[in-house]
Design a protein around this motif. Structure first.
Motif, PDB file in Angstrom:
ATOM      1  N   TRP A   1       0.824  -1.210   0.000  1.00  0.00           N
ATOM      2  CA  TRP A   1       0.000   0.000   0.000  1.00  0.00           C
ATOM      3  C   TRP A   1       0.858   1.260   0.000  1.00  0.00           C
ATOM      4  CZ3 TRP A   1      -5.376   0.434  -0.178  1.00  0.00           C
ATOM      5  CH2 TRP A   1      -6.066  -0.780  -0.206  1.00  0.00           C
TER       6      TRP A   1
ATOM      7  N   THR B   1       1.007   4.663  -2.534  1.00  0.00           N
ATOM      8  CA  THR B   1       1.017   6.053  -2.058  1.00  0.00           C
ATOM      9  C   THR B   1       2.135   6.837  -2.726  1.00  0.00           C
ATOM     10  OG1 THR B   1       0.249   5.290   0.111  1.00  0.00           O
ATOM     11  CG2 THR B   1       1.123   7.514  -0.015  1.00  0.00           C
TER      12      THR B   1
ATOM     13  N   ILE C   1       1.463   7.444  -6.561  1.00  0.00           N
ATOM     14  CA  ILE C   1       0.451   8.471  -6.829  1.00  0.00           C
ATOM     15  C   ILE C   1       1.023   9.868  -6.612  1.00  0.00           C
ATOM     16  CG2 ILE C   1      -1.739   9.446  -6.021  1.00  0.00           C
ATOM     17  CD1 ILE C   1      -2.665   6.569  -5.461  1.00  0.00           C
TER      18      ILE C   1
ATOM     19  N   ILE D   1      -5.128  -1.889  -6.058  1.00  0.00           N
ATOM     20  CA  ILE D   1      -5.615  -0.515  -5.945  1.00  0.00           C
ATOM     21  C   ILE D   1      -4.681   0.458  -6.655  1.00  0.00           C
ATOM     22  CG2 ILE D   1      -4.410   0.008  -3.794  1.00  0.00           C
ATOM     23  CD1 ILE D   1      -7.947   1.150  -4.865  1.00  0.00           C
TER      24      ILE D   1
ATOM     25  N   VAL E   1      -5.513   3.150  -9.548  1.00  0.00           N
ATOM     26  CA  VAL E   1      -5.995   4.530  -9.422  1.00  0.00           C
ATOM     27  C   VAL E   1      -4.901   5.542  -9.745  1.00  0.00           C
ATOM     28  CG1 VAL E   1      -7.745   3.910  -7.702  1.00  0.00           C
ATOM     29  CG2 VAL E   1      -5.489   4.668  -6.948  1.00  0.00           C
TER      30      VAL E   1
ATOM     31  N   VAL F   1      -8.565  11.900  -5.871  1.00  0.00           N
ATOM     32  CA  VAL F   1      -8.033  10.540  -5.967  1.00  0.00           C
ATOM     33  C   VAL F   1      -8.415   9.731  -4.731  1.00  0.00           C
ATOM     34  CG1 VAL F   1      -5.914   9.174  -5.933  1.00  0.00           C
ATOM     35  CG2 VAL F   1      -6.136  11.069  -7.531  1.00  0.00           C
ATOM     36  N   SER F   2      -8.321  10.353  -3.568  1.00  0.00           N
ATOM     37  CA  SER F   2      -8.664   9.684  -2.316  1.00  0.00           C
ATOM     38  C   SER F   2     -10.121   9.247  -2.294  1.00  0.00           C
ATOM     39  CB  SER F   2      -8.386  10.617  -1.134  1.00  0.00           C
ATOM     40  OG  SER F   2      -8.850  10.054   0.073  1.00  0.00           O
TER      41      SER F   2
ATOM     42  N   SER G   1     -10.779   6.542  -4.922  1.00  0.00           N
ATOM     43  CA  SER G   1     -10.168   5.290  -4.461  1.00  0.00           C
ATOM     44  C   SER G   1     -11.085   4.590  -3.468  1.00  0.00           C
ATOM     45  CB  SER G   1      -8.813   5.561  -3.815  1.00  0.00           C
ATOM     46  OG  SER G   1      -7.898   6.088  -4.740  1.00  0.00           O
TER      47      SER G   1
ATOM     48  N   VAL H   1     -13.802   2.894  -5.376  1.00  0.00           N
ATOM     49  CA  VAL H   1     -13.291   1.674  -6.015  1.00  0.00           C
ATOM     50  C   VAL H   1     -13.161   0.539  -4.995  1.00  0.00           C
ATOM     51  CG1 VAL H   1     -11.299   0.642  -7.177  1.00  0.00           C
ATOM     52  CG2 VAL H   1     -12.086   2.925  -7.850  1.00  0.00           C
TER      53      VAL H   1
ATOM     54  N   TYR I   1      -6.006   1.127   4.585  1.00  0.00           N
ATOM     55  CA  TYR I   1      -6.687   2.006   3.642  1.00  0.00           C
ATOM     56  C   TYR I   1      -6.143   3.431   3.730  1.00  0.00           C
ATOM     57  CZ  TYR I   1     -10.296  -1.591   2.940  1.00  0.00           C
ATOM     58  OH  TYR I   1     -10.962  -2.745   2.632  1.00  0.00           O
TER      59      TYR I   1
ATOM     60  N   VAL J   1      -4.165   5.509   0.995  1.00  0.00           N
ATOM     61  CA  VAL J   1      -4.774   6.362  -0.033  1.00  0.00           C
ATOM     62  C   VAL J   1      -5.818   7.310   0.542  1.00  0.00           C
ATOM     63  CG1 VAL J   1      -4.349   4.948  -2.072  1.00  0.00           C
ATOM     64  CG2 VAL J   1      -6.268   4.389  -0.604  1.00  0.00           C
ATOM     65  N   SER J   2      -6.465   6.925   1.646  1.00  0.00           N
ATOM     66  CA  SER J   2      -7.481   7.805   2.230  1.00  0.00           C
ATOM     67  C   SER J   2      -6.860   9.070   2.815  1.00  0.00           C
ATOM     68  CB  SER J   2      -8.277   7.063   3.311  1.00  0.00           C
ATOM     69  OG  SER J   2      -7.493   6.848   4.469  1.00  0.00           O
TER      70      SER J   2
END
Length: 282
Positions: free
Chosen positions: A76, A80, A83, A116, A119, A241-242, A245, A248, A264, A267-268
């Motif tokens: 993950w 990050t 992106i 993920i 994205v 994006v957040s 995501s 998605v 999570y 990206v959150s």
């Protein structure tokens, strides 16, 4: 997943299956992410350097980096980094072919490193849709990005279908997403940076709703009222994006999940970081 296994294999073989190196790798990835956010912030407003302190609290959040999930954390965290790297590259005033190809390469890597990671293409699309200083959209790069996105998307779907990486019942998952359960998942997901936990999930939903309201207001303020798109665009992109995501993830995982999983936040957290910077710009 397979990309991480290939990355891990040499380390495990030559390091007696000791994963301590992956702890160091986590810190390297997080530090690079913070560096790129600093470079984006530098182009936005040098007076806002102080927000790097709370941003660092999001990036280096200790409740996220648990030893047992070291492999999951890297999967993950790498997304990050990818992106943020894409947003940094494509937010430049002048985009060259080398910059564009670098962004494409990073997006491809992100796609096949973690599901993920797809994205990352959205991040590039949003950045390229912005008008330049002359008020023009960079149509050549935007068209090329969309074309490559479609090709990689087709390959991605073909691979996950043939390898049965994702078991997906379109009708069941989409019906659940467009329900209270799906909305609840997204609002909870947006608050994972604060990690209230399942026992305080009500507070997560409140923070998620506040995040959506603030995001909507900031988009309206900077685009319609202040019309300060050039400086605010990277942060608006991260917020968007957040949120997307989260949508998605919710479509694929709303069944049996409440959206509070700590990973999570990889990206959150973009929504919280974007809101933090934009509020500081008011």
């Amino acid at each position: 997943i397979y990309s991480l296994k290939l990355l891990a294999l040499p380390n495990l073989v030559y390091n007696s299956f000791d994963v301590v190196n992956f702890y160091y790798l986590q810190w390297i990835i997080m530090s690079l992410t913070l560096l790129l956010l600093f470079l984006i912030l530098k182009k936005t407003d040098k007076r806002l350097y102080w927000v790097l302190i709370p941003i660092s609290a999001f990036i280096y959040c200790p409740i996220y980096n648990t030893g047992y999930w070291v492999f999951s954390s890297i999967m993950w965290l790498m997304v990050t980094l990818c992106i943020v790297f894409i947003v940094y590259l494509l937010s430049k005033e002048k985009i060259t072919n080398s910059i564009f190809l670098s962004a494409i390469s990073i997006a491809i890597f992100s796609t096949f490193f973690n599901t993920i990671g797809i994205v990352a293409w959205l991040a590039g699309l949003i950045c390229l849709a912005k008008r330049d200083n002359e008020g023009k959209i960079r149509k050549k790069y935007l068209a090329a990005w969309i074309a490559v996105t479609v090709i990689i998307g087709f390959i991605f779907v073909l691979l996950v279908t043939s390898l049965k990486v994702i078991q997906f019942d379109e009708e069941t998952y989409l019906v659940k997403f467009f329900s209270i359960e799906g909305i609840s998942f997204v609002t909870t997901y947006l608050a994972t940076s604060y990690r209230f936990g399942t026992e305080n999930i009500f507070f997560s939903k409140i923070i998620g709703i506040i995040t959506l309201i603030l995001s909507g207001y900031l988009f309206y303020y900077f685009i319609r009222i202040k019309k300060n798109v050039q400086e605010s665009y990277p942060w608006l992109s991260l917020i968007l994006v957040s949120i997307i995501s989260g949508i998605v993830i919710a479509i694929g995982r709303v069944e049996g999940h409440d959206g509070s999983e700590s990973y999570y936040k990889a990206v959150s957290q973009f929504s919280q970081i974007g809101i933090l910077v934009l509020v500081s710009m008011l």
